[in-house]
Motif scaffolding. Structure first.
Motif, PDB file in Angstrom:
ATOM      1  N   VAL A 156       0.671  -1.058   0.169  1.00  0.00           N
ATOM      2  CA  VAL A 156      -0.205   0.152   0.060  1.00  0.00           C
ATOM      3  C   VAL A 156       0.784   0.842  -0.751  1.00  0.00           C
ATOM      4  N   ARG A 157       1.690   1.412   0.824  1.00  0.00           N
ATOM      5  CA  ARG A 157       3.371   1.829   0.963  1.00  0.00           C
ATOM      6  C   ARG A 157       3.429   2.341  -0.772  1.00  0.00           C
ATOM      7  N   GLY A 158       3.578   1.903  -1.947  1.00  0.00           N
ATOM      8  CA  GLY A 158       4.319   1.519  -3.204  1.00  0.00           C
ATOM      9  C   GLY A 158       3.133   2.929  -3.859  1.00  0.00           C
ATOM     10  N   ALA A 159       1.667   1.809  -3.550  1.00  0.00           N
ATOM     11  CA  ALA A 159       0.378   1.882  -4.669  1.00  0.00           C
ATOM     12  C   ALA A 159       0.160   3.929  -4.236  1.00  0.00           C
ATOM     13  N   PHE A 160       0.194   4.628  -2.571  1.00  0.00           N
ATOM     14  CA  PHE A 160       0.261   5.552  -2.653  1.00  0.00           C
ATOM     15  C   PHE A 160       1.007   6.451  -3.259  1.00  0.00           C
ATOM     16  N   ALA A 161       2.468   6.257  -3.109  1.00  0.00           N
ATOM     17  CA  ALA A 161       3.512   6.323  -3.919  1.00  0.00           C
ATOM     18  C   ALA A 161       3.061   7.158  -4.937  1.00  0.00           C
ATOM     19  N   ALA A 162       2.383   5.881  -5.586  1.00  0.00           N
ATOM     20  CA  ALA A 162       2.345   6.508  -7.504  1.00  0.00           C
ATOM     21  C   ALA A 162       1.477   7.016  -8.002  1.00  0.00           C
ATOM     22  N   ILE A 163       0.446   7.785  -6.764  1.00  0.00           N
ATOM     23  CA  ILE A 163      -0.736   8.269  -7.093  1.00  0.00           C
ATOM     24  C   ILE A 163      -1.143   9.693  -6.373  1.00  0.00           C
ATOM     25  N   GLU A 164       0.112   9.689  -5.156  1.00  0.00           N
ATOM     26  CA  GLU A 164       0.132  10.556  -4.203  1.00  0.00           C
ATOM     27  C   GLU A 164      -0.316  12.241  -4.917  1.00  0.00           C
ATOM     28  N   ALA A 165       0.828  11.801  -6.427  1.00  0.00           N
ATOM     29  CA  ALA A 165       0.389  13.275  -7.419  1.00  0.00           C
ATOM     30  C   ALA A 165      -1.241  13.611  -7.304  1.00  0.00           C
ATOM     31  N   GLU A 166      -1.813  12.497  -7.679  1.00  0.00           N
ATOM     32  CA  GLU A 166      -3.375  13.228  -7.639  1.00  0.00           C
ATOM     33  C   GLU A 166      -4.031  13.484  -6.188  1.00  0.00           C
ATOM     34  N   LEU A 167      -3.812  14.049  -5.578  1.00  0.00           N
ATOM     35  CA  LEU A 167      -4.424  13.385  -4.264  1.00  0.00           C
ATOM     36  C   LEU A 167      -3.692  15.337  -3.762  1.00  0.00           C
ATOM     37  N   SER A 168      -5.155  16.135  -3.248  1.00  0.00           N
ATOM     38  CA  SER A 168      -5.311  17.414  -2.855  1.00  0.00           C
ATOM     39  C   SER A 168      -4.588  16.990  -1.063  1.00  0.00           C
ATOM     40  N   PRO A 169      -3.334  18.594  -0.724  1.00  0.00           N
ATOM     41  CA  PRO A 169      -3.293  18.472   0.327  1.00  0.00           C
ATOM     42  C   PRO A 169      -3.537  17.656   1.647  1.00  0.00           C
ATOM     43  N   GLU A 170      -4.829  18.217   1.352  1.00  0.00           N
ATOM     44  CA  GLU A 170      -5.613  17.747   2.630  1.00  0.00           C
ATOM     45  C   GLU A 170      -6.795  16.195   2.851  1.00  0.00           C
ATOM     46  N   ALA A 171      -6.341  15.634   1.761  1.00  0.00           N
ATOM     47  CA  ALA A 171      -7.457  13.937   1.272  1.00  0.00           C
ATOM     48  C   ALA A 171      -6.290  13.898   2.213  1.00  0.00           C
ATOM     49  N   ILE A 172      -8.099  12.837   2.143  1.00  0.00           N
ATOM     50  CA  ILE A 172      -8.178  11.806   3.422  1.00  0.00           C
ATOM     51  C   ILE A 172      -7.582  10.551   2.896  1.00  0.00           C
ATOM     52  N   VAL A 173      -7.165   9.449   3.909  1.00  0.00           N
ATOM     53  CA  VAL A 173      -6.380   8.063   3.325  1.00  0.00           C
ATOM     54  C   VAL A 173      -7.605   6.250   3.917  1.00  0.00           C
ATOM     55  N   LEU A 174      -7.621   5.550   2.918  1.00  0.00           N
ATOM     56  CA  LEU A 174      -8.429   4.511   3.590  1.00  0.00           C
ATOM     57  C   LEU A 174      -7.520   3.334   3.235  1.00  0.00           C
ATOM     58  N   VAL A 175      -7.990   2.586   4.369  1.00  0.00           N
ATOM     59  CA  VAL A 175      -7.166   1.528   3.716  1.00  0.00           C
ATOM     60  C   VAL A 175      -8.037   0.200   4.270  1.00  0.00           C
ATOM     61  N   HIS A 176      -8.445  -0.839   3.406  1.00  0.00           N
ATOM     62  CA  HIS A 176      -9.468  -1.857   3.496  1.00  0.00           C
ATOM     63  C   HIS A 176      -9.365  -2.766   3.033  1.00  0.00           C
ATOM     64  N   ASP A 177      -9.932  -3.757   3.715  1.00  0.00           N
ATOM     65  CA  ASP A 177      -9.759  -5.166   3.467  1.00  0.00           C
ATOM     66  C   ASP A 177     -10.503  -6.024   2.454  1.00  0.00           C
ATOM     67  N   ALA A 178     -10.145  -6.689   1.362  1.00  0.00           N
ATOM     68  CA  ALA A 178     -10.609  -6.604   0.187  1.00  0.00           C
ATOM     69  C   ALA A 178     -12.073  -7.806   1.180  1.00  0.00           C
ATOM     70  N   LEU A 179     -11.882  -8.683   1.648  1.00  0.00           N
ATOM     71  CA  LEU A 179     -12.466  -9.211   2.796  1.00  0.00           C
ATOM     72  C   LEU A 179     -13.557  -8.897   3.141  1.00  0.00           C
ATOM     73  N   ARG A 180     -13.867  -7.903   3.216  1.00  0.00           N
ATOM     74  CA  ARG A 180     -14.748  -7.694   4.321  1.00  0.00           C
ATOM     75  C   ARG A 180     -15.160  -6.173   3.472  1.00  0.00           C
ATOM     76  N   ALA A 181     -16.374  -7.478   2.618  1.00  0.00           N
ATOM     77  CA  ALA A 181     -16.970  -6.818   1.010  1.00  0.00           C
ATOM     78  C   ALA A 181     -17.960  -6.820   1.523  1.00  0.00           C
ATOM     79  N   PHE A 182     -18.721  -6.687   2.666  1.00  0.00           N
ATOM     80  CA  PHE A 182     -20.291  -5.546   3.011  1.00  0.00           C
ATOM     81  C   PHE A 182     -20.259  -4.565   3.684  1.00  0.00           C
ATOM     82  N   THR A 183     -18.823  -4.223   3.820  1.00  0.00           N
ATOM     83  CA  THR A 183     -19.203  -3.038   5.259  1.00  0.00           C
ATOM     84  C   THR A 183     -19.884  -2.204   4.535  1.00  0.00           C
ATOM     85  N   PRO A 184     -21.033  -1.627   5.068  1.00  0.00           N
ATOM     86  CA  PRO A 184     -21.897  -0.529   5.129  1.00  0.00           C
ATOM     87  C   PRO A 184     -21.233   0.396   4.692  1.00  0.00           C
TER      88      PRO A 184
END
Length: 217
Positions: free
Chosen positions: A76-104
């Motif tokens: 995830v660290r590498g993925a963030f580095a790859a897209i960081e330039a697209e984000l605003s300085p105040e961006a919120i980052v969420l990290v979600h487990d792929a197997l928690r598929a039905f989170t409301p």
């Protein structure tokens, strides 16, 4: 302010295959990503896919909106580095487990709102329901743990951009890195279980079927 949601399958070796398990006619991963895309705050939704699984992940997600993308890699660290330039300085980052598929959706919104209110790290939790016993080396019970303040952690983990960068600097942003003194909690939800067992898969089928019935009413 835009927010990014990372979907990760890197917790356990078997998670990549489990993410492709069909539930109500679609891969578990598809349900996970669609749930995030239903919250318009997330742009983009990034699936961090082990290199060997990236083609299969792209295939099952092909019909979803273009603000979902698959980035090959194990970090995830590498993925963030790859897209960081697209984000605003105040961006919120969420990290979600792929197997928690039905989170409301309300859980995603609660995490976002709490970060926006000033909390650097936010974690959804549920009260501990089971009685917790402590045993010694001989496997004899020595005491009953007071569960009044015990909680089980779920995802998504929410971070301010600065907090996420700080966690990345210390190592991979996973549950162990994020759950620390001072992290703020919000209410989790029973539907946000990890779908990683036959029993959980049965529950997931029921949840997906119920959602499909509601959409047709």
């Amino acid at each position: 302010m835009n927010s990014v949601a990372f979907v990760t399958v890197a917790h356990h070796a078997a998670d990549t295959e489990l993410a492709l398990t069909p539930v109500h006619g679609e891969a578990l991963l598809t349900h996970t990503v669609r749930g995030l895309l239903d919250v318009p705050d997330f742009h983009p939704v990034v699936v961090v896919a082990p290199v060997r699984c990236a083609p299969a992940f792209r295939e099952v997600l092909a019909g979803l909106p273009r603000r979902c993308r698959v980035l090959p890699g194990d970090s995830v660290r590498g993925a963030f580095a790859a897209i960081e330039a697209e984000l605003s300085p105040e961006a919120i980052v969420l990290v979600h487990d792929a197997l928690r598929a039905f989170t409301p959706a309300e859980t995603f919104r609660d995490v976002l709102a709490t970060v926006r209110s000033g909390a650097p790290v936010v974690i959804p939790v549920l009260p501990m329901a089971d009685t917790v016993k402590v045993t010694d080396e001989a496997r004899l019970i020595t005491r009953t743990e007071d569960r009044t303040h015990l909680r089980t952690a779920q995802t998504p983990l929410g971070f301010s951009a600065d907090a996420f960068r700080a966690v990345c600097a210390e190592g991979e942003p996973d549950l162990a890195a994020a759950i620390r003194a001072g992290a703020v909690t919000v209410d989790g939800h029973p539907d946000a279980m990890r779908v990683d067992s036959p029993f959980a898969l049965t529950l997931a089928e029921a949840i997906a079927a119920a959602a499909g019935t509601e959409e047709t009413l």
